[in-house]
Design a protein around this motif. Structure first.
Motif, short mmCIF file in Angstrom:
data_model
loop_
_atom_site.label_atom_id
_atom_site.label_comp_id
_atom_site.label_asym_id
_atom_site.label_seq_id
_atom_site.Cartn_x
_atom_site.Cartn_y
_atom_site.Cartn_z
N VAL A 227 0.85 -1.19 0.00
CA VAL A 227 0.00 0.00 0.00
C VAL A 227 0.89 1.24 0.00
N GLY A 228 0.35 2.32 -0.54
CA GLY A 228 1.13 3.55 -0.61
C GLY A 228 1.29 4.22 0.74
N HIS A 229 0.29 4.11 1.61
CA HIS A 229 0.33 4.75 2.93
C HIS A 229 -0.71 4.08 3.82
N PHE A 230 -0.63 4.34 5.11
CA PHE A 230 -1.53 3.70 6.05
C PHE A 230 -2.98 4.13 5.84
N HIS A 231 -3.19 5.35 5.32
CA HIS A 231 -4.57 5.78 5.08
C HIS A 231 -5.24 4.85 4.07
N GLY A 232 -4.50 4.46 3.03
CA GLY A 232 -5.05 3.53 2.04
C GLY A 232 -5.34 2.18 2.66
N LEU A 233 -4.50 1.76 3.62
CA LEU A 233 -4.73 0.49 4.30
C LEU A 233 -6.00 0.56 5.13
N LYS A 234 -6.25 1.68 5.80
CA LYS A 234 -7.45 1.82 6.62
C LYS A 234 -8.70 1.71 5.76
N ARG A 235 -8.64 2.34 4.57
CA ARG A 235 -9.79 2.28 3.67
C ARG A 235 -10.03 0.85 3.19
N LEU A 236 -8.96 0.12 2.92
CA LEU A 236 -9.09 -1.27 2.48
C LEU A 236 -9.68 -2.14 3.58
N ILE A 237 -9.18 -2.00 4.79
CA ILE A 237 -9.66 -2.83 5.90
C ILE A 237 -11.11 -2.51 6.21
N ALA A 238 -11.51 -1.25 6.04
CA ALA A 238 -12.91 -0.89 6.26
C ALA A 238 -13.81 -1.62 5.29
N LEU A 239 -13.35 -1.79 4.04
CA LEU A 239 -14.14 -2.52 3.05
C LEU A 239 -14.19 -4.01 3.38
N LEU A 240 -13.20 -4.49 4.12
CA LEU A 240 -13.12 -5.92 4.47
C LEU A 240 -13.37 -6.11 5.96
N SER A 241 -14.22 -5.27 6.52
CA SER A 241 -14.51 -5.34 7.96
C SER A 241 -15.02 -6.73 8.34
N GLY A 242 -14.38 -7.32 9.35
CA GLY A 242 -14.76 -8.65 9.81
C GLY A 242 -14.22 -9.77 8.95
N VAL A 243 -13.50 -9.42 7.89
CA VAL A 243 -12.95 -10.43 6.98
C VAL A 243 -11.44 -10.52 7.09
N ALA A 244 -10.76 -9.35 7.08
CA ALA A 244 -9.30 -9.33 7.10
C ALA A 244 -8.79 -8.77 8.42
N THR A 245 -7.66 -9.32 8.87
CA THR A 245 -7.00 -8.87 10.09
C THR A 245 -5.57 -8.49 9.76
N VAL A 246 -5.15 -7.28 10.15
CA VAL A 246 -3.77 -6.84 9.93
C VAL A 246 -2.87 -7.50 10.98
N LEU A 247 -1.80 -8.16 10.51
CA LEU A 247 -0.90 -8.86 11.42
C LEU A 247 0.34 -8.02 11.75
N ASP A 248 0.97 -7.48 10.75
CA ASP A 248 2.16 -6.66 10.97
C ASP A 248 2.43 -5.83 9.70
N PRO A 249 3.25 -4.77 9.83
CA PRO A 249 4.07 -4.38 10.97
C PRO A 249 3.24 -3.76 12.08
N PRO A 250 3.82 -3.59 13.26
CA PRO A 250 3.07 -3.03 14.39
C PRO A 250 2.49 -1.65 14.10
#
Length: 345
Positions: free
Chosen positions: A283-306
């Motif tokens: 991902v280009g930045h953490f903001h893009g990651l937040k948007r992706l995880i929101a679309l996959l709420s309850g489906v994907a879990t971020v493991l790392d980096p911390p």
């Protein structure tokens, strides 16, 4: 005159193209047909004579009268005109079903609406051929040229006129900045529209979401950079070695939902249970990651980096706090209303 003698593969391509042409242009003169294919009249006559002894053998593996092409020889020899009176195998070629043709026509209509394909006669010709070449009449379809965003039309006009545009742009991080851009291409993905353009403040190609633009202006300045000057990938978003590397755990069946976040050749590892896998994203930045995880709420879990886990957790907590604050305000308002009602009584 032909520019050079045709090689074997050129002759084959010539003959394969000539047969449909002659069927479509019945009674065409040898001279006109020769001009159409850039050969001499004598080369055209030789090709027609070859077609007249060509065909497909029957079940007995022998050539019968109905297994060969035939032409009107009197018209050919006396009037120098070509009319095919019998053809074989042409109608046996695979044809699109009406639904397949309709789907392809819809796609062509969409392509025709894009600025880089405006007024393309080839697309119109292909659409007509699909409509007439399907097994049945294709269903009537229409794809609106309206992109669903008021900014599409002026950007399309600027792109066609090769005019520079300026607009206020809100980045994914919420920063606002006036941008001066040479439009290169307009794309859509998942109901969102994007402008790819040469950003003069960055000195590079950048991608802008149209719904983050405001105060859009088409200037009187000519674009100094056009699409032919740069290499634009067919993929709207591409991963880069400079992107952040994130590991997530999710069901294997959900991998397709990650789309272009997955680099080419991505391999997964077993997850914490039999139905889960671990995939590496860019991902280009953490903001893009937040948007992706929101679309996959309850489906994907971020493991790392911390840092990625903390960014997503903080973002989720701030969203939850908004609900808590709203609920507290509502409860307080209800309590005040109840107290006021008691006092009135």
């Amino acid at each position: 005159m032909s520019a050079r003698p045709m090689q074997a593969q050129d002759k084959l391509a010539f003959l394969l193209s000539l047969v449909p042409f002659l069927i479509e242009h019945d009674g065409v003169s040898v001279t006109d047909a020769a001009a159409r294919f850039g050969v001499t009249p004598e080369e055209m006559r030789t090709a027609v004579r070859l077609i007249a002894i060509s065909g497909v053998p029957g079940e007995s593996r022998q050539y019968g009268p109905d297994d060969l092409f035939d032409i009107d020889w009197d018209e050919f020899e006396e009037d120098d005109r070509i009319s095919i009176t019998h053809h074989v195998a042409i109608d046996d070629s695979p044809r699109f079903s009406s639904r397949e043709a309709a789907a392809l026509i819809a796609g062509l209509q969409y392509l025709s609406s894009l600025p880089e394909n405006a007024d393309r006669a080839a697309l119109a010709s292909l659409t007509a051929k699909l409509a007439s070449g399907s097994t049945g009449g294709p269903a009537a379809v229409a794809v609106s040229a309206d992109g669903g965003d008021a900014r599409v039309a002026p950007l399309r006009e600027a792109l066609l006129a090769r005019r520079r545009v300026s607009f206020d742009y809100r980045s994914a991080q919420g920063d606002r900045e006036r941008r001066l851009v040479d439009p290169l291409r307009i794309d859509s993905e998942n109901q969102s529209w994007y402008l790819r353009g040469w950003d003069h403040s960055r000195g590079a190609v950048r991608i802008f979401r149209l719904d983050r633009m405001s105060a859009l202006t088409v200037t009187d300045e000519d674009s100094s950079t056009v699409a032919a000057d740069v290499q634009l990938s067919d993929a709207l978003f591409e991963t880069s070695p400079d992107n952040l590397t994130i590991r997530v755990e999710l069901p294997e069946s959900a991998l397709t939902l990650l789309g272009e976040y997955l680099p080419d050749g991505t391999r997964t590892a077993p997850g914490s249970s039999a139905d889960l896998v671990i995939a590496t994203l860019r991902v280009g930045h953490f903001h893009g990651l937040k948007r992706l995880i929101a679309l996959l709420s309850g489906v994907a879990t971020v493991l790392d980096p911390p840092e990625a886990r903390a960014a997503v957790a903080d973002w989720a907590q701030r969203g939850l706090d908004q609900y808590t604050h709203t609920a507290s305000s509502t409860d307080a308002a209800s309590s005040d209303a109840a107290s006021s009602s008691s006092a009135d009584k």
